[in-house]
Design a protein around this motif. Structure first.
Motif, mmCIF file in Angstrom:
data_model
loop_
_atom_site.group_PDB
_atom_site.id
_atom_site.type_symbol
_atom_site.label_atom_id
_atom_site.label_comp_id
_atom_site.label_asym_id
_atom_site.label_seq_id
_atom_site.Cartn_x
_atom_site.Cartn_y
_atom_site.Cartn_z
ATOM 1 N N ARG A 152 27.268 0.658 -14.686
ATOM 2 C CA ARG A 152 26.448 -0.340 -14.001
ATOM 3 C C ARG A 152 25.010 -0.316 -14.519
ATOM 4 N NH1 ARG A 152 27.393 -5.004 -12.254
ATOM 5 N NH2 ARG A 152 25.443 -5.531 -13.222
ATOM 6 N N ALA A 153 24.478 0.894 -14.803
ATOM 7 C CA ALA A 153 23.133 1.014 -15.362
ATOM 8 C C ALA A 153 23.070 0.410 -16.763
ATOM 9 C CB ALA A 153 22.704 2.478 -15.394
ATOM 10 N N HIS A 154 24.125 0.613 -17.539
ATOM 11 C CA HIS A 154 24.196 0.024 -18.882
ATOM 12 C C HIS A 154 24.172 -1.505 -18.793
ATOM 13 C CE1 HIS A 154 25.614 -1.033 -22.868
ATOM 14 N NE2 HIS A 154 26.735 -1.534 -22.375
ATOM 15 N N ILE A 155 24.932 -2.063 -17.869
ATOM 16 C CA ILE A 155 24.956 -3.517 -17.702
ATOM 17 C C ILE A 155 23.577 -4.023 -17.295
ATOM 18 C CG2 ILE A 155 25.936 -5.413 -16.343
ATOM 19 C CD1 ILE A 155 28.533 -3.741 -16.190
ATOM 20 N N SER A 156 22.905 -3.296 -16.407
ATOM 21 C CA SER A 156 21.554 -3.694 -15.990
ATOM 22 C C SER A 156 20.590 -3.701 -17.165
ATOM 23 C CB SER A 156 21.041 -2.742 -14.902
ATOM 24 O OG SER A 156 21.826 -2.846 -13.727
ATOM 25 N N SER A 157 20.730 -2.718 -18.070
ATOM 26 C CA SER A 157 19.843 -2.673 -19.238
ATOM 27 C C SER A 157 20.097 -3.856 -20.165
ATOM 28 C CB SER A 157 20.011 -1.349 -19.988
ATOM 29 O OG SER A 157 21.236 -1.288 -20.683
ATOM 30 N N ILE A 158 21.368 -4.265 -20.283
ATOM 31 C CA ILE A 158 21.688 -5.426 -21.120
ATOM 32 C C ILE A 158 21.112 -6.691 -20.503
ATOM 33 C CG2 ILE A 158 23.558 -6.820 -22.059
ATOM 34 C CD1 ILE A 158 23.162 -4.052 -23.366
ATOM 35 N N GLU A 159 21.230 -6.828 -19.173
ATOM 36 C CA GLU A 159 20.657 -7.990 -18.494
ATOM 37 C C GLU A 159 19.161 -8.080 -18.757
ATOM 38 O OE1 GLU A 159 23.814 -7.851 -14.727
ATOM 39 O OE2 GLU A 159 21.770 -7.096 -14.512
ATOM 40 N N ALA A 160 18.475 -6.914 -18.643
ATOM 41 C CA ALA A 160 17.028 -6.901 -18.857
ATOM 42 C C ALA A 160 16.675 -7.227 -20.298
ATOM 43 C CB ALA A 160 16.461 -5.524 -18.478
ATOM 44 N N LYS A 161 17.476 -6.742 -21.239
ATOM 45 C CA LYS A 161 17.218 -7.020 -22.655
ATOM 46 C C LYS A 161 17.294 -8.515 -22.932
ATOM 47 C CE LYS A 161 20.510 -6.303 -25.704
ATOM 48 N NZ LYS A 161 21.449 -5.645 -26.653
ATOM 49 N N LEU A 162 18.339 -9.180 -22.421
ATOM 50 C CA LEU A 162 18.502 -10.603 -22.675
ATOM 51 C C LEU A 162 17.443 -11.430 -21.957
ATOM 52 C CD1 LEU A 162 22.388 -10.937 -22.615
ATOM 53 C CD2 LEU A 162 20.871 -10.636 -24.565
ATOM 54 N N GLN A 163 17.081 -11.017 -20.749
ATOM 55 C CA GLN A 163 16.010 -11.717 -20.031
ATOM 56 C C GLN A 163 14.699 -11.604 -20.801
ATOM 57 O OE1 GLN A 163 16.191 -13.602 -17.440
ATOM 58 N NE2 GLN A 163 17.834 -12.970 -16.078
ATOM 59 N N ARG A 164 14.414 -10.398 -21.330
ATOM 60 C CA ARG A 164 13.182 -10.178 -22.086
ATOM 61 C C ARG A 164 13.185 -11.011 -23.367
ATOM 62 N NH1 ARG A 164 13.797 -5.172 -22.447
ATOM 63 N NH2 ARG A 164 14.557 -5.061 -24.582
ATOM 64 N N GLY A 165 14.338 -11.049 -24.055
ATOM 65 C CA GLY A 165 14.432 -11.838 -25.272
ATOM 66 C C GLY A 165 14.287 -13.318 -25.017
#
Length: 377
Positions: free
Chosen positions: A19-32
């Motif tokens: 779940r933490a990994h998925i959250s990091s991916i969400e944040a990466k795409l939002q930032r991009g």
């Protein structure tokens, strides 16, 4: 940023870590996506693609428990070797700096003062990830060698302060998406290689597997795939974003017509939570954490993704992320739900990560803005 492990000390997969990994991916795409709104377009080249074989351009990758792959690059004058994770879901390149100290323990540190080609840009950067880890530092330009090809005056983030970074086995992250997605507002390393005419072709390709994993730079390695490539165009020149045809369970299209990012930096195939729940509703699965599902280890479903009109199966071996306890009877499925809402400049419904890419040879064509898939040899 993809973390180095999704397992507990005893080797079981941990839904909380996932779940933490998925959250990091969400944040990466939002930032991009936010960076895309700030940046302007960049011109790229478009020569034709041909097969290439042999060792030139090859960067062998180290497989870390089928959740991360990383390889070697060289930076500076004289060149120093580092290990990095190659991430097609982001665009920026950073390494831990000499002033990072114990916060970057276990990693090789880059010192710009020891390189005659390093030049400070006088700009700071800050990147926060979904698991609350953070990287801050300063921007430099530097000489970078990737797959034997050299880029000059490449923008590089030199981290002076990090949190949550010491667990990663690679020294840094090299983004391989587009400038429009850059928080540094700079070309990615591969875009720099293309613009400087340093590579024979404006393409790179990945094989992610248990053995013979490789990033091939400036072409494709004909020894690693068979048959023809099936291409699908990039629909938005920020991420490697494409349009998919369908996701099938036992040959039945459960999801049809979707937008997706092809991302080496994501372990799973991630989809909008509502779509993912529809997929798992077709067979015996239980949601054990938000968007994460478990099912009998010996009953992995027949799943395939159709791209460019061709159906590519996900093997039971790659769909099975691993057992969640010592009984070995219940395993996690390789498709999970994300909570991304509408992003600026277009919605991303799916993220096609390593669970899928381990089944295909994938080529990223910067010149023609397309992604190609072929069967593994």
């Amino acid at each position: 940023q993809k973390k180095s492990t999704l397992r507990t000390i005893d080797g079981h997969v941990d839904p909380t870590l996932i779940r933490a990994h998925i959250s990091s991916i969400e944040a990466k795409l939002q930032r991009g996506a936010a960076a895309f709104e700030r940046n302007t377009s960049a011109a790229l080249f478009s020569p034709s693609l041909t097969k290439r074989g042999g060792a030139s351009g090859s960067d062998p990758l180290i497989n870390d428990a089928n959740s991360s792959w990383y390889g070697r690059i060289a930076v500076g004058t004289p060149l120093q070797t580092f290990t990095v994770e190659f991430d097609t879901g982001s665009s920026d390149f950073f390494l831990p700096g000499a002033s990072c100290g114990t916060r970057c323990s276990g990693h090789k540190l880059y010192n710009p003062n020891r390189s005659s080609s390093a030049e400070a840009l006088g700009k700071a950067f800050k990147m926060k990830y979904g698991d609350d880890s953070m990287v801050t530092g300063n921007l430099f330009t530097e000489t970078v060698s990737l797959g034997g090809f050299k880029a000059t005056a490449q923008t590089l983030g030199v981290a002076s302060n990090t949190s949550g970074f010491s667990k990663d086995k690679s020294d840094g992250v090299m983004g391989m998406a587009f400038k429009l997605n850059s928080n540094f507002n700079a070309d990615s390393v591969f875009e720099t290689l293309v613009s400087q005419g340093a590579v024979p072709q404006p393409v790179f390709a990945f094989k992610l597997a248990s053995s013979r994993s490789e990033l091939y730079v400036g072409g494709v390695n004909s020894a690693l795939y068979k048959g023809a490539f099936t291409y699908t165009p990039v629909t938005n020149k920020r991420f490697w974003q494409i349009a998919g045809d369908a996701i099938e369970i036992y040959g039945k299209g459960i999801v049809k017509g979707f937008s997706a990012v092809v991302d080496t930096g994501t372990t799973f195939v991630l989809g909008n939570s509502s779509y993912v729940s529809q997929l798992y509703a077709t067979f015996n699965a239980t949601e054990v954490e938000k968007g994460i599902y478990a099912l009998p280890c010996n009953a992995m479903p027949n799943v395939s993704i159709t791209l460019g009109g061709k159906s590519f199966p996900i093997s039971a071996e790659t769909f099975n992320v691993g057992p969640i306890d010592s009984s070995g009877k219940t395993c996690l499925g390789g498709i999970a739900g994300h909570d991304l809402q509408d992003l600026p400049s277009g919605q991303i419904q799916w993220i096609i990560g390593d669970v899928f890419m381990r089944n295909v040879y994938t080529v990223f064509d910067v010149g023609r803005y397309r992604v190609g898939f072929a069967e593994l040899a």
